[in-house]
Write an enzyme that holds these catalytic residues in place. Structure first.
Site, PDB file in Angstrom:
ATOM      1  N   HIS A  84      42.806  41.439  52.007  1.00  0.00           N
ATOM      2  CA  HIS A  84      43.195  39.969  51.533  1.00  0.00           C
ATOM      3  C   HIS A  84      42.198  39.076  51.134  1.00  0.00           C
ATOM      4  CE1 HIS A  84      46.460  36.498  51.294  1.00  0.00           C
ATOM      5  NE2 HIS A  84      45.057  36.263  51.713  1.00  0.00           N
ATOM      6  N   GLU A  85      40.792  38.818  51.821  1.00  0.00           N
ATOM      7  CA  GLU A  85      39.908  37.428  51.539  1.00  0.00           C
ATOM      8  C   GLU A  85      39.558  38.547  50.445  1.00  0.00           C
ATOM      9  OE1 GLU A  85      40.387  34.888  52.534  1.00  0.00           O
ATOM     10  OE2 GLU A  85      41.632  35.216  53.725  1.00  0.00           O
TER      11      GLU A  85
ATOM     12  N   HIS B 237      40.924  37.478  47.530  1.00  0.00           N
ATOM     13  CA  HIS B 237      40.412  36.410  46.791  1.00  0.00           C
ATOM     14  C   HIS B 237      38.679  36.494  46.243  1.00  0.00           C
ATOM     15  CE1 HIS B 237      43.582  34.365  48.530  1.00  0.00           C
ATOM     16  NE2 HIS B 237      43.023  34.057  49.271  1.00  0.00           N
TER      17      HIS B 237
ATOM     18  N   HIS C 102      46.663  33.169  45.228  1.00  0.00           N
ATOM     19  CA  HIS C 102      47.703  33.274  46.239  1.00  0.00           C
ATOM     20  C   HIS C 102      49.341  33.628  45.746  1.00  0.00           C
ATOM     21  CE1 HIS C 102      45.929  31.679  50.338  1.00  0.00           C
ATOM     22  NE2 HIS C 102      45.757  32.837  50.155  1.00  0.00           N
TER      23      HIS C 102
END
Lengths: 79, 365
Positions: free
Chosen positions: B117-118, B121, B127
């Site tokens: 997930h990170e 980014h 998101h």
């Protein structure tokens, strides 16, 4: 009726959460403005998470705020 | 995406692990990081190179509270990690909260999933509001390849597709409750609540909740497969039986009962049955009906045996509903049978269909 501790805790949690993830400004606002702004930010959050958009701190909204999550804001310019 | 669609200008991105969590072996962290980066390189032309000194594009570290970027963590739970969008200096850097318990399985917080997930980014993804996507901001555990179609569409609009066309299977988008074509996999009662299974998700209907709540199955029951075929509640024994393929699981409340999974053939079904389409307990008779293709079986909960004279034809015994059933529920003398996007309300006493509705009318649509 006095606000229960639980209600106060919820409000504190919500304030912190909205400041961090929805760009709600910290610090004092002029009377009336603060809660309007908070409602608007709660609505933004409810809309993002596809919750019922009420602008109120209902149980499902608070439950989501309490869940473990990523520290990156959901909306707003990333600084 | 972040405003201005921030992205790396090159497809060769470097990363460096600055320190390690004591929760896991060093090699487990290395593997989780590499695997998490591979998630994104599978679907893009991006290639990641590990460096051991100097400044890499993605600097990875574990820290607690204020850890050097004026963006403090908050102790256990709450914030798990954060990452900065592509850019010079802190751009791309990824920080994990060392106050969390990091794992390589479904306990506490799975490092691979959070890292994947990170890194989203760190590559330019903001998101997503799709609860089935990896970029949804709330942690949930799931097995398998973690990207949804939404994630893939997002990353590929920044970097393009993988020229090698490596095979992958994206997670489908979360089902929309008011999609007129919505069908269900299974329905059951659970201590007064209604649980509706669809794909990797379930909706929970509670009498005190105005709106259905959608959750990943794995989030609540990591041991249960992503696809549920059928489910029913036996209120006498206070258990819910969940079927997936030739196996079944039992829940007591929301807790899995020890000793499961068991094979469905233990119920007395022949070995030729590989999947149960729908199951429902008829409270008035104590019998559980198990729908398999165009036939159904009757299981006596009292004796724990299959009733003789079965299987029988669905079409013959439930005229008006067609010949197959996806999900079934029983309420006050009415059997609600679901097939594709239609719900048939079948009166058990009158032996006929009394109402036909859209399947998702149960979800307030």
């Amino acid at each position: 009726k006095p606000i229960s501790t639980e209600e106060k805790d919820k409000a504190v949690l919500a304030k912190k959460y909205l400041q961090r993830f929805y760009g709600m400004p910290a610090g004092l606002q002029r009377p009336g403005k603060s809660s309007d702004l908070m409602q608007q930010k709660i609505r933004e959050m409810q809309e993002f998470f596809k919750l019922e958009v009420t602008g109120k701190l209902d149980d499902k909204t608070v439950e989501l705020m309490e869940m473990a999550r990523c520290g990156v804001p959901d909306v707003a310019e990333y600084n | 995406h972040f405003p201005r669609d921030l992205k790396w200008k090159t497809t060769n991105v470097t990363f460096r692990i600055l320190n390690y969590t004591p929760d896991l072996k060093k090699k487990v962290v290395d593997r989780a990081v590499r695997k998490a980066l591979n998630v994104w390189s599978k679907v893009t032309p991006l290639r990641f190179t590990k460096t051991f000194d100097g400044t890499a594009d993605i600097m990875i570290s574990f820290g607690t509270k204020e850890h050097g970027d004026f963006n403090p963590f908050d102790g256990p739970e709450g914030l798990l990690a954060h990452a900065y969008p592509p850019g010079i200096g802190i751009g791309g850097d990824t920080h994990f909260d060392e106050d969390e318990t990091w794992t390589e399985d479904y306990h506490a917080f799975n490092l691979f999933l959070v890292a994947a997930h990170e890194f989203g980014h760190a590559l330019g993804m903001a998101h997503s509001s799709d609860p089935g996507s990896l970029m949804y901001p709330v942690y949930s555990y799931a097995k398998g390849f973690p990207l949804s179609e939404d994630d893939i569409e997002g990353i590929q609009s920044l970097y393009g597709e993988n020229p090698d066309h490596e095979k992958f299977k994206p997670k489908p988008i979360a089902p929309e409750k008011c999609d007129p074509e919505l069908s269900f996999d299974a329905i059951t009662e659970l201590r007064g609540e209604t649980i509706i299974f669809k794909d990797r998700f379930y909706w929970r209907l509670h009498p005190n909740m105005p709106e259905p709540e959608q959750t990943l199955i794995k989030n609540t029951w990591p041991e249960i497969p992503n696809k549920v075929d059928a489910a029913y509640e036996n209120p006498e024994r206070d258990v819910v039986i969940i079927f997936s393929g030739i196996k079944m699981w039992a829940l007591n409340g929301y807790t899995l009962v020890d000793g499961y999974p068991k094979y469905i053939h233990k119920l007395g079904l022949p070995k030729t049955v590989r999947k149960i389409d729908a199951a429902v307990n008829i409270r008035d008779t104590g019998k559980t009906l198990l729908f398999v293709d165009e036939e159904y079986w009757s299981f006596d909960e009292q004796t724990g045996t299959m009733d003789t004279g079965y299987p029988r034809s669905i079409e013959d015994d439930f005229p008006g509903i067609g010949d197959e059933v996806d999900a079934a529920a029983y309420h006050y003398g009415y059997l609600n049978l679901y097939h594709e996007h239609t719900q048939f309300e079948y009166s058990y006493s009158a032996r006929k269909v009394v109402r036909i509705m859209r399947a998702n009318s149960i979800l307030n649509c």
